[in-house]
Write an enzyme that holds these catalytic residues in place. Structure first.
Site, PDB file in Angstrom:
ATOM      1  CG  HIS A   1      -5.882  -3.131   8.565  1.00  0.00           C
ATOM      2  ND1 HIS A   1      -5.986  -1.802   8.925  1.00  0.00           N
ATOM      3  CD2 HIS A   1      -4.563  -3.433   8.730  1.00  0.00           C
ATOM      4  CE1 HIS A   1      -4.796  -1.351   9.267  1.00  0.00           C
ATOM      5  NE2 HIS A   1      -3.916  -2.313   9.162  1.00  0.00           N
TER       6      HIS A   1
ATOM      7  CG  ASP B   1      -0.391  -0.703   2.428  1.00  0.00           C
ATOM      8  OD1 ASP B   1       0.835  -0.609   2.638  1.00  0.00           O
ATOM      9  OD2 ASP B   1      -1.154  -1.350   3.159  1.00  0.00           O
TER      10      ASP B   1
ATOM     11  CD  GLU C   1      -8.670  -0.020   7.612  1.00  0.00           C
ATOM     12  OE1 GLU C   1      -8.723  -0.971   8.411  1.00  0.00           O
ATOM     13  OE2 GLU C   1      -7.878   0.934   7.747  1.00  0.00           O
TER      14      GLU C   1
ATOM     15  CG  ASN D   1      -8.892  -2.667  11.738  1.00  0.00           C
ATOM     16  OD1 ASN D   1      -7.899  -3.237  11.309  1.00  0.00           O
ATOM     17  ND2 ASN D   1      -9.432  -1.619  11.134  1.00  0.00           N
TER      18      ASN D   1
HETATM   19  C1  F6R Z   1       1.397  -1.752   6.105  1.00  0.00           C
HETATM   20  C2  F6R Z   1       0.095  -2.427   6.094  1.00  0.00           C
HETATM   21  C3  F6R Z   1      -0.685  -2.582   7.342  1.00  0.00           C
HETATM   22  C4  F6R Z   1       0.162  -2.890   8.575  1.00  0.00           C
HETATM   23  C5  F6R Z   1      -0.710  -2.975   9.816  1.00  0.00           C
HETATM   24  C6  F6R Z   1       0.088  -3.256  11.065  1.00  0.00           C
HETATM   25  O1  F6R Z   1       1.964  -1.696   4.806  1.00  0.00           O
HETATM   26  O2  F6R Z   1      -0.364  -2.825   5.057  1.00  0.00           O
HETATM   27  O3  F6R Z   1      -1.634  -3.604   7.171  1.00  0.00           O
HETATM   28  O4  F6R Z   1       0.848  -4.085   8.388  1.00  0.00           O
HETATM   29  O5  F6R Z   1      -1.420  -1.795   9.973  1.00  0.00           O
HETATM   30  O6  F6R Z   1       0.936  -2.183  11.330  1.00  0.00           O
HETATM   31  P1  F6R Z   1       2.043  -2.320  12.470  1.00  0.00           P
HETATM   32  O7  F6R Z   1       2.951  -3.401  12.042  1.00  0.00           O
HETATM   33  O8  F6R Z   1       2.740  -0.985  12.495  1.00  0.00           O
HETATM   34  O9  F6R Z   1       1.321  -2.644  13.737  1.00  0.00           O
END
Ligand code: F6R
Length: 253
Positions: free
Chosen positions: A139, A68, A144, A137
């Site tokens: 995702h 992303d 989401e 959550n």
């Molecule tokens: C990041 C992404 C998100 C993160 C997720 C967890 O490129 O796609 O899905 O992997 O938000 O973030 P952290 O590892 O910072 O808790």
């Protein structure tokens, strides 16, 4: 789904990096990596650098696709995913920057940019191993709760919870972008191998939903139950809400 429980984020990194290295050794120099930003994969990238150096794995022809990138956010900002991937993946692993791709969050036509990204992944031969985290959550990528299981790379709105979680990277929550371009759940399901890293109590609900279901769009990571080769590397805190650990562990491949 294979669930591996470790003691520390560093151990999670070592175990996850070994799972990734298995794919790199098998596929060879043209391996296609799927990469994520955020805190979860950082120890994995560090451990992977050690493995690549000590075994002199050839990544000169390797390519990488990020999950992303923020929409309407300067790519040279230190919190852009373009910069984050350069800092944490491209440079440490000495990948060819021309082979490292992110969705274009600055495109005038975001839908077309999403389709072009999907095309680029296809032309590269598909993603061999996707390294990822999960949001509190549930995702994956920025899919989401409520995301379609068939979704492909497209513009998405970030959940309030995600913006709160990511506010730690900015001076205030107001600076956290509201939209991103994200690979879809369909894109992620097409990857050949998934290695998901989750540590800490804040991920316990997400991990329970992902591993023990039910499979629901309200916990997007639960779609990994349909993935033929997904490994979760988690610590005891992230595993603390699993109800059927013995069963899951018995099912390890
Ligand atoms: C990041 C992404 C998100 C993160 C997720 C967890 O490129 O796609 O899905 O992997 O938000 O973030 P952290 O590892 O910072 O808790």
């Amino acid at each position: 789904m294979q669930v591996i429980i470790v003691d520390t984020p560093e151990e999670a990194g070592r175990v996850a990096a070994e799972e990734v290295a298995k794919v790199i050794r098998r596929v060879g120099p043209g391996v296609v990596l799927g990469v994520a930003t955020g805190s979860s994969p950082l120890t994995t990238y560090e451990a992977l650098v050690d493995i690549v150096r000590s075994e002199q794995l050839d990544l000169s022809q390797a390519s990488a696709f990020a999950l992303d990138e923020y929409v309407n956010f300067p790519v040279d900002h230190e919190q852009s995913y373009t910069e984050t991937i350069r800092r944490t993946v491209t440079e440490p692993l000495a990948l060819d920057p021309a082979r490292v791709h992110l969705p274009d969050g600055l495109a005038d036509d975001l839908a077309a940019a999403g389709a072009a990204y999907e095309q680029a992944i296809r032309e590269a031969g598909g993603i061999d191993v996707q390294i990822m985290g999960t949001g509190s959550n549930g995702h994956i990528g920025f899919n989401e709760p409520g995301s379609s299981f068939a979704s492909r790379t497209r513009p998405v709105k970030l959940a309030a919870q995600t913006r709160e979680d990511n506010a730690r990277f900015f001076d205030s929550i107001d600076e956290v972008p509201e939209q991103a371009m994200s690979q879809g759940l369909g894109t992620i399901l097409d990857t050949r191998t998934v290695v998901l890293i989750a540590t800490g109590e804040g991920k316990a609900d997400a991990v329970a939903g992902i591993v023990e279901g039910p499979v629901t769009a309200m916990v997007p990571g639960s779609i990994l139950q349909f993935h033929p080769d997904a490994t979760l590397v988690i610590d005891a805190e992230a595993a603390s809400k699993l109800q059927h650990l013995e069963l899951t562990r018995d099912l390890r491949k």
